[in-house]
Design a protein around this motif. Structure first.
Motif, PDB file in Angstrom:
ATOM      1  N   PRO A   1       3.322 -15.448  14.485  1.00 19.22           N
ATOM      2  CA  PRO A   1       2.620 -16.149  15.577  1.00 19.22           C
ATOM      3  C   PRO A   1       1.219 -15.592  15.786  1.00 19.22           C
ATOM      4  O   PRO A   1       1.005 -14.377  15.740  1.00 19.22           O
ATOM      5  CB  PRO A   1       3.514 -15.878  16.796  1.00 19.22           C
ATOM      6  N   LYS A   2       0.291 -16.490  16.004  1.00 17.24           N
ATOM      7  CA  LYS A   2      -1.083 -16.066  16.232  1.00 17.24           C
ATOM      8  C   LYS A   2      -1.247 -15.524  17.648  1.00 17.24           C
ATOM      9  O   LYS A   2      -0.685 -16.055  18.604  1.00 17.24           O
ATOM     10  CB  LYS A   2      -2.047 -17.241  16.025  1.00 17.24           C
ATOM     11  N   LYS A   3      -2.015 -14.453  17.764  1.00  8.18           N
ATOM     12  CA  LYS A   3      -2.324 -13.891  19.075  1.00  8.18           C
ATOM     13  C   LYS A   3      -3.445 -14.694  19.718  1.00  8.18           C
ATOM     14  O   LYS A   3      -4.438 -15.013  19.078  1.00  8.18           O
ATOM     15  CB  LYS A   3      -2.754 -12.427  18.948  1.00  8.18           C
ATOM     16  N   GLU A   4      -3.236 -15.041  21.002  1.00  3.78           N
ATOM     17  CA  GLU A   4      -4.278 -15.775  21.718  1.00  3.78           C
ATOM     18  C   GLU A   4      -5.458 -14.850  22.013  1.00  3.78           C
ATOM     19  O   GLU A   4      -5.291 -13.734  22.489  1.00  3.78           O
ATOM     20  CB  GLU A   4      -3.722 -16.337  23.024  1.00  3.78           C
ATOM     21  N   LYS A   5      -6.633 -15.344  21.719  1.00  2.00           N
ATOM     22  CA  LYS A   5      -7.836 -14.564  21.956  1.00  2.00           C
ATOM     23  C   LYS A   5      -8.393 -14.864  23.344  1.00  2.00           C
ATOM     24  O   LYS A   5      -8.547 -16.025  23.729  1.00  2.00           O
ATOM     25  CB  LYS A   5      -8.903 -14.878  20.897  1.00  2.00           C
ATOM     26  N   ASN A   6      -8.670 -13.823  24.116  1.00  4.85           N
ATOM     27  CA  ASN A   6      -9.211 -13.978  25.464  1.00  4.85           C
ATOM     28  C   ASN A   6     -10.735 -14.113  25.402  1.00  4.85           C
ATOM     29  O   ASN A   6     -11.476 -13.222  25.818  1.00  4.85           O
ATOM     30  CB  ASN A   6      -8.808 -12.780  26.330  1.00  4.85           C
ATOM     31  N   LEU A   7     -11.174 -15.231  24.875  1.00  5.84           N
ATOM     32  CA  LEU A   7     -12.598 -15.475  24.763  1.00  5.84           C
ATOM     33  C   LEU A   7     -13.055 -16.412  25.874  1.00  5.84           C
ATOM     34  O   LEU A   7     -12.369 -17.390  26.205  1.00  5.84           O
ATOM     35  CB  LEU A   7     -12.928 -16.101  23.399  1.00  5.84           C
ATOM     36  N   VAL A   8     -14.214 -16.140  26.474  1.00  8.15           N
ATOM     37  CA  VAL A   8     -14.785 -16.992  27.511  1.00  8.15           C
ATOM     38  C   VAL A   8     -15.627 -18.066  26.833  1.00  8.15           C
ATOM     39  O   VAL A   8     -16.685 -17.793  26.277  1.00  8.15           O
ATOM     40  CB  VAL A   8     -15.645 -16.159  28.489  1.00  8.15           C
ATOM     41  N   THR A   9     -15.136 -19.294  26.887  1.00  6.81           N
ATOM     42  CA  THR A   9     -15.854 -20.409  26.283  1.00  6.81           C
ATOM     43  C   THR A   9     -16.743 -21.074  27.331  1.00  6.81           C
ATOM     44  O   THR A   9     -16.698 -20.743  28.527  1.00  6.81           O
ATOM     45  CB  THR A   9     -14.869 -21.428  25.708  1.00  6.81           C
ATOM     46  N   MET A  10     -17.533 -22.048  26.910  1.00  7.15           N
ATOM     47  CA  MET A  10     -18.380 -22.788  27.842  1.00  7.15           C
ATOM     48  C   MET A  10     -17.545 -23.536  28.870  1.00  7.15           C
ATOM     49  O   MET A  10     -17.928 -23.657  30.048  1.00  7.15           O
ATOM     50  CB  MET A  10     -19.274 -23.760  27.067  1.00  7.15           C
ATOM     51  N   ASP A  11     -16.374 -24.026  28.438  1.00  6.10           N
ATOM     52  CA  ASP A  11     -15.490 -24.726  29.364  1.00  6.10           C
ATOM     53  C   ASP A  11     -15.006 -23.784  30.467  1.00  6.10           C
ATOM     54  O   ASP A  11     -14.992 -24.143  31.647  1.00  6.10           O
ATOM     55  CB  ASP A  11     -14.297 -25.305  28.598  1.00  6.10           C
ATOM     56  N   HIS A  12     -14.626 -22.536  30.047  1.00 11.31           N
ATOM     57  CA  HIS A  12     -14.219 -21.549  31.042  1.00 11.31           C
ATOM     58  C   HIS A  12     -15.374 -21.240  32.003  1.00 11.31           C
ATOM     59  O   HIS A  12     -15.169 -21.104  33.222  1.00 11.31           O
ATOM     60  CB  HIS A  12     -13.775 -20.247  30.351  1.00 11.31           C
ATOM     61  N   TYR A  13     -16.544 -21.120  31.475  1.00 13.17           N
ATOM     62  CA  TYR A  13     -17.719 -20.799  32.293  1.00 13.17           C
ATOM     63  C   TYR A  13     -17.978 -21.901  33.323  1.00 13.17           C
ATOM     64  O   TYR A  13     -18.262 -21.623  34.501  1.00 13.17           O
ATOM     65  CB  TYR A  13     -18.933 -20.609  31.399  1.00 13.17           C
ATOM     66  N   CYS A  14     -17.878 -23.158  32.908  1.00 13.53           N
ATOM     67  CA  CYS A  14     -18.110 -24.284  33.823  1.00 13.53           C
ATOM     68  C   CYS A  14     -17.062 -24.322  34.929  1.00 13.53           C
ATOM     69  O   CYS A  14     -17.380 -24.594  36.102  1.00 13.53           O
ATOM     70  CB  CYS A  14     -18.102 -25.596  33.041  1.00 13.53           C
ATOM     71  N   LYS A  15     -15.798 -24.033  34.558  1.00 16.88           N
ATOM     72  CA  LYS A  15     -14.741 -24.019  35.570  1.00 16.88           C
ATOM     73  C   LYS A  15     -14.961 -22.890  36.573  1.00 16.88           C
ATOM     74  O   LYS A  15     -14.760 -23.065  37.782  1.00 16.88           O
ATOM     75  CB  LYS A  15     -13.379 -23.859  34.894  1.00 16.88           C
ATOM     76  N   MET A  16     -15.381 -21.719  36.069  1.00 17.63           N
ATOM     77  CA  MET A  16     -15.660 -20.605  36.970  1.00 17.63           C
ATOM     78  C   MET A  16     -16.809 -20.944  37.916  1.00 17.63           C
ATOM     79  O   MET A  16     -16.765 -20.621  39.114  1.00 17.63           O
ATOM     80  CB  MET A  16     -16.005 -19.360  36.138  1.00 17.63           C
ATOM     81  N   GLU A  17     -17.831 -21.587  37.386  1.00 20.70           N
ATOM     82  CA  GLU A  17     -18.986 -21.962  38.210  1.00 20.70           C
ATOM     83  C   GLU A  17     -18.570 -22.948  39.305  1.00 20.70           C
ATOM     84  O   GLU A  17     -19.014 -22.844  40.455  1.00 20.70           O
ATOM     85  CB  GLU A  17     -20.063 -22.573  37.317  1.00 20.70           C
ATOM     86  N   GLU A  18     -17.689 -23.897  38.968  1.00 17.20           N
ATOM     87  CA  GLU A  18     -17.224 -24.878  39.942  1.00 17.20           C
ATOM     88  C   GLU A  18     -16.396 -24.214  41.041  1.00 17.20           C
ATOM     89  O   GLU A  18     -16.546 -24.538  42.229  1.00 17.20           O
ATOM     90  CB  GLU A  18     -16.390 -25.950  39.225  1.00 17.20           C
ATOM     91  N   ARG A  19     -15.545 -23.261  40.646  1.00 16.07           N
ATOM     92  CA  ARG A  19     -14.734 -22.555  41.643  1.00 16.07           C
ATOM     93  C   ARG A  19     -15.609 -21.723  42.595  1.00 16.07           C
ATOM     94  O   ARG A  19     -15.361 -21.668  43.799  1.00 16.07           O
ATOM     95  CB  ARG A  19     -13.721 -21.649  40.935  1.00 16.07           C
ATOM     96  N   ILE A  20     -16.650 -21.100  42.039  1.00 14.17           N
ATOM     97  CA  ILE A  20     -17.558 -20.323  42.882  1.00 14.17           C
ATOM     98  C   ILE A  20     -18.278 -21.236  43.869  1.00 14.17           C
ATOM     99  O   ILE A  20     -18.450 -20.894  45.046  1.00 14.17           O
ATOM    100  CB  ILE A  20     -18.570 -19.554  42.006  1.00 14.17           C
ATOM    101  N   ARG A  21     -18.686 -22.423  43.411  1.00 20.57           N
ATOM    102  CA  ARG A  21     -19.366 -23.367  44.308  1.00 20.57           C
ATOM    103  C   ARG A  21     -18.449 -23.801  45.441  1.00 20.57           C
ATOM    104  O   ARG A  21     -18.867 -23.864  46.611  1.00 20.57           O
ATOM    105  CB  ARG A  21     -19.825 -24.589  43.505  1.00 20.57           C
TER     106      ARG A  21
END
Length: 220
Positions: A177-197
């Motif tokens: 099984p492949k290990k999931e990589k905890n990488l911050v993508t642009m999608d993650h960044y946009c969601k974080m920005e929306e939550r902060i707003r």
């Protein structure tokens, strides 16, 4: 003993190469078999400390077959070097029985120190075209090294390795099984920005309500 080893190499080609028609054709026309025959004799001279003769034979073999096997390498029985052009096998390499090695493979060493510096392959190992196995470590029985992989560390038995550097992807034929990589993508960044707003809006609303409550308390 040498004749027996040669016959086992011929039989290995017949069993594992669909293009092989008969033993005579394999013996006369397959450069992988020719390289192994030359090596069997060169290795005999090498073991008896006739190093110049051993190296001379190996260089002649290299000229005619384009396969370079150092006379010090220890090769088992039933080895198939398929096509073979560009194969390089270093001095302290050990190759087990019934291994299959395709064109462009390097079983090489790292560093300049004397002693054991090349890999040890177990039995029934398959090394794909262009693969490089570099260093003094062991590759277990029944392993498969994918084409163009670069293997730099040991493998246990029954492992399939791919990539640069090579990593295990299967054990006993079962995918790892492949290990999931905890990488911050642009999608993650946009969601974080929306939550902060949203949080900022909520805080501002609560501050207004708090100010209104305080004004009422003062009025009373």
């Amino acid at each position: 003993m040498i004749l027996k080893d040669i016959w086992l190499d011929v039989k290995a080609v017949q069993e594992r190469d669909p293009a092989a028609r008969n033993a005579l054709e394999v013996l006369l026309l397959y450069q992988g078999v020719h390289a192994l025959i030359w090596h069997r004799f060169a290795h005999w001279f090498y073991k008896h400390k006739m190093f110049f003769a051993a190296r001379l034979i190996s260089q002649i073999a290299r000229f005619f077959t384009l396969i370079e096997i150092h006379p010090g390498a220890q090769l088992g029985h039933g080895i198939l070097i398929d096509h073979g052009c560009g194969v390089v096998i270093g001095e302290t390499t050990v190759v087990g029985d019934n291994c299959t090695i395709y064109q462009g493979v390097t079983l090489g060493g790292v560093g300049l120190n004397k002693g054991k510096r090349h890999p040890t392959l177990g039995s029934n190992v398959t090394v794909g075209a262009g693969a490089k196995i570099l260093g003094s470590f062991e590759v277990g029985d029944n392993c498969t090294i994918a084409a163009n992989a670069v293997l730099l560390k040991p493998l246990q038995d029954n492992v399939t390795a791919v990539g640069v550097p090579a990593r295990a992807v299967k054990i006993d034929g079962v995918p790892i099984p492949k290990k999931e990589k905890n990488l911050v993508t642009m999608d993650h960044y946009c969601k974080m920005e929306e939550r902060i707003r949203q949080m900022e809006e909520t805080i501002a609303s609560l501050q207004e309500e708090l100010a209104s409550v305080r004004e009422k308390e003062k009025a009373e």
